[in-house]
Scaffold this active site. Structure first.
Site, PDB file in Angstrom:
ATOM      1  N   SER A 218       0.839  -1.195   0.000  1.00 30.85           N
ATOM      2  CA  SER A 218       0.000   0.000   0.000  1.00 30.85           C
ATOM      3  C   SER A 218       0.873   1.244   0.000  1.00 30.85           C
ATOM      4  O   SER A 218       2.023   1.200   0.438  1.00 30.85           O
ATOM      5  CB  SER A 218      -0.873  -0.040   1.258  1.00 30.85           C
ATOM      6  N   GLY A 256      -3.213  -0.385  -3.804  1.00 25.01           N
ATOM      7  CA  GLY A 256      -1.916   0.076  -3.293  1.00 25.01           C
ATOM      8  C   GLY A 256      -1.401   1.371  -3.881  1.00 25.01           C
ATOM      9  O   GLY A 256      -0.287   1.781  -3.581  1.00 25.01           O
ATOM     10  N   GLY A 300      -8.126   1.432  -2.748  1.00 22.74           N
ATOM     11  CA  GLY A 300      -8.886   1.951  -1.612  1.00 22.74           C
ATOM     12  C   GLY A 300      -8.424   3.368  -1.298  1.00 22.74           C
ATOM     13  O   GLY A 300      -9.118   4.353  -1.540  1.00 22.74           O
ATOM     14  N   ARG A 301      -7.190   3.437  -0.789  1.00 20.25           N
ATOM     15  CA  ARG A 301      -6.618   4.710  -0.359  1.00 20.25           C
ATOM     16  C   ARG A 301      -6.720   5.804  -1.420  1.00 20.25           C
ATOM     17  O   ARG A 301      -7.100   6.942  -1.116  1.00 20.25           O
ATOM     18  CB  ARG A 301      -5.131   4.493  -0.021  1.00 20.25           C
ATOM     19  N   ARG A 342      -2.283   6.441  12.184  1.00 21.82           N
ATOM     20  CA  ARG A 342      -1.237   6.188  11.189  1.00 21.82           C
ATOM     21  C   ARG A 342       0.123   6.799  11.552  1.00 21.82           C
ATOM     22  O   ARG A 342       1.148   6.145  11.344  1.00 21.82           O
ATOM     23  CB  ARG A 342      -1.700   6.622   9.799  1.00 21.82           C
ATOM     24  N   TYR A 346       2.709   3.875  11.678  1.00 21.64           N
ATOM     25  CA  TYR A 346       3.551   3.738  10.480  1.00 21.64           C
ATOM     26  C   TYR A 346       4.520   4.905  10.303  1.00 21.64           C
ATOM     27  O   TYR A 346       5.083   5.059   9.210  1.00 21.64           O
ATOM     28  CB  TYR A 346       2.681   3.703   9.209  1.00 21.64           C
ATOM     29  N   CYS A 372      -3.253  10.221  26.442  1.00 21.90           N
ATOM     30  CA  CYS A 372      -2.225  10.154  27.475  1.00 21.90           C
ATOM     31  C   CYS A 372      -1.012   9.384  26.982  1.00 21.90           C
ATOM     32  O   CYS A 372      -0.655   8.341  27.528  1.00 21.90           O
ATOM     33  CB  CYS A 372      -2.814   9.499  28.720  1.00 21.90           C
ATOM     34  N   GLU A 373      -0.411   9.871  25.886  1.00 22.63           N
ATOM     35  CA  GLU A 373       0.793   9.248  25.325  1.00 22.63           C
ATOM     36  C   GLU A 373       1.569  10.317  24.604  1.00 22.63           C
ATOM     37  O   GLU A 373       0.986  11.093  23.845  1.00 22.63           O
ATOM     38  CB  GLU A 373       0.413   8.193  24.265  1.00 22.63           C
ATOM     39  N   TYR A 402      -8.039   4.832   5.953  1.00 20.85           N
ATOM     40  CA  TYR A 402      -7.475   4.253   7.165  1.00 20.85           C
ATOM     41  C   TYR A 402      -7.435   5.255   8.311  1.00 20.85           C
ATOM     42  O   TYR A 402      -6.592   5.156   9.202  1.00 20.85           O
ATOM     43  CB  TYR A 402      -6.090   3.643   6.872  1.00 20.85           C
TER      44      TYR A 402
END
Ligand code: LLP
Length: 444
Positions: A218, A256, A300-301, A342, A346, A372-373, A402
């Site tokens: 992708s 993709g 898709g994307r 994402r 990624y 909280c990160e 996504y």
């Protein structure tokens, strides 16, 4: 004047005139007022135009060989989106019972739906057979026996394709490359598993073998991988014809196709890519002495991604001294990794823009969420006007693929809604969740 950074990055019907941001003619400030933030805003005519362009690119490039486009619902699927895709002549690629049910709820006939998955449940396979899906894409040897048994039980024949692991490595992050050898998808060409699957399927009198499938990954911008995978499948098809005397009718070359996430990036030029891929296939078929098969594709994307943006409201703005030269402005928004995982998953890069005019000089900013990160980052690095402040609206483009489909309720944040713009009055096609929704799932 349209937005200066327009290049497939922003939705096609987004305009910025005199500092006023509009989608389909509606000011983003009004959409924020009416639907709240964060919201995913979907440019419906833009989405439909993209779908139509993809379909036209493949059908024209491959003619006289037939070519179908399946919209890959995993990128984002809702009833309205499935309807629009089908109205544009696309079929729907699903990867779960939920996606299948959504496509069916949209009125898409089973015959125009494909079912994927490396671990389909018996219930999912049975549902697919019941509604007469056009294809089930076989992903393992043991799945052949399960589909066969379920087809026997229903007294039907199951149309199947075989997902082939071609060994072609392509795509963005390692997690989204899918056709190298050591991963969970498909049946290996190199090990002979793919050939064995074909033989087993042909030996069954309840399975109809339609053809071969490949999806190499992708967010791919280099067309070489698609050509390599196509040659590999055509080669396997020719070998199979020699072995069995049957020439498989169809090749599905997956999705993709990469898009722009940042200003200056460019999405794949699908017309050029489709033409060059069609040429590769024609030449390879001539070399192998086999006629061209029918083709299908599963973007898709590239269809939904650029058609949406996320609209956030700015909360806290915190200047953090990083070095003698650099102060980084941490601009917090009212969502974050729960509506866009994402960047954390990624290392994906995004862009952001302030939704109002400003003459202030730029500052180095990082757009962060409210979770909280410290890894809860929406945009690692972007220049924003130095007067960015609490209450401002911030737009993040290219979040359609996504984004909502991978959203979570982390920290028990309700997931944002999806607002369709440009198809009559703006309306939510996926409702914003509420805390009441979250509590309703909690059985105490
Ligand atoms: N067909 C198959 C069999 C697939 O597995 C996929 C994506 C597609 C089509 C559509 O690919 P697209 O055109 O959207 O690139 N969550 C990741 C992407 C995972 C893609 C999984 N398969 C991300 O956010 O980048």
């Amino acid at each position: 004047m349209t937005h200066p950074e327009q290049s497939g990055l922003w939705p096609e019907n987004l305009t910025v005139v005199d500092g006023v941001w509009r989608l389909g003619g509606v000011p983003l400030t009004e959409l924020a007022e009416q639907f709240g933030t964060p919201s995913y805003l979907l440019d419906v005519p833009g989405l439909r135009a993209r779908a139509a362009r993809y379909r036209a690119a493949f059908t024209e490039a491959f003619a006289p060989a037939p070519a179908e486009v399946y919209y890959a619902g995993k990128a984002f699927l809702s009833i309205a989106v499935a309807r629009w895709m089908h109205a544009e002549g696309l079929r729907i690629d699903t990867a779960s019972g939920g996606e299948l049910a959504t496509a069916l709820a949209a009125g898409v006939p089973g015959a125009d739906i494909g079912l994927h998955g490396n671990n389909k449940s018996d219930a999912e396979i049975d549902q697919a057979l019941q509604v007469g899906v056009g294809r089930i894409v076989i992903d393992s040897l043991d799945e052949i026996d399960r589909v066969q048994a379920l087809a026997v039980a229903r007294g039907v024949r199951a149309p199947v394709m075989v997902r082939v692991t071609t060994g072609v490595h392509a795509g963005g992050h390692e997690f989204i490359a899918t056709a190298h050898e050591d991963q969970k998808f498909g049946l290996s060409l190199a090990s002979g598993a793919a050939a064995e699957a074909l033989a087993r399927i042909e030996a069954s009198d309840h399975l109809d073998l339609l053809g071969l499938h490949s999806h190499i990954g992708s967010q791919i911008l280099d067309p070489a991988g698609f050509a390599a995978a196509a040659r590999a499948l055509l080669g396997l098809r020719a070998e199979h014809a020699e072995r069995s005397g049957t020439l498989l009718a169809e090749l599905d070359l997956g999705g993709g196709y990469g898009i722009a996430y940042l200003p200056g990036q460019h999405e794949v030029d699908i017309t050029t890519l489709a033409r060059s891929l069609a040429r590769t296939c024609t030449e390879e078929c001539a070399r192998l002495g086999t006629p061209m098969p029918a083709f299908s594709f599963e973007p898709g994307r590239a269809i939904i991604g650029p058609s949406m943006l996320t609209l956030y409201r700015v909360g806290t703005v915190k200047p953090v001294p990083v070095s003698a030269e650099l102060t980084r402005w941490y601009v917090s928004v009212d969502g974050g990794m729960s509506d866009n995982i994402r960047p954390a998953l990624y290392d994906a890069e995004y862009h952001a823009a302030l939704v109002r005019p400003s003459d202030a000089g730029p500052v180095q900013a990082r757009v962060v969420g409210k979770h909280c990160e410290s890894g809860d980052i929406v945009v690692h690095q972007v220049q924003l006007p130095g007067d960015v402040r609490t209450g401002d609206l911030l737009a993040v483009p290219a979040t359609g693929a996504y984004g909502r489909s991978m959203a979570s309720q982390y920290n028990l944040l309700p997931r944002p809604g999806v607002v369709a713009v440009g198809d009559g009055a703006p309306r939510e096609i996926v409702r914003r969740e509420t805390v009441a929704d979250i509590l309703a799932l909690d059985l105490g």
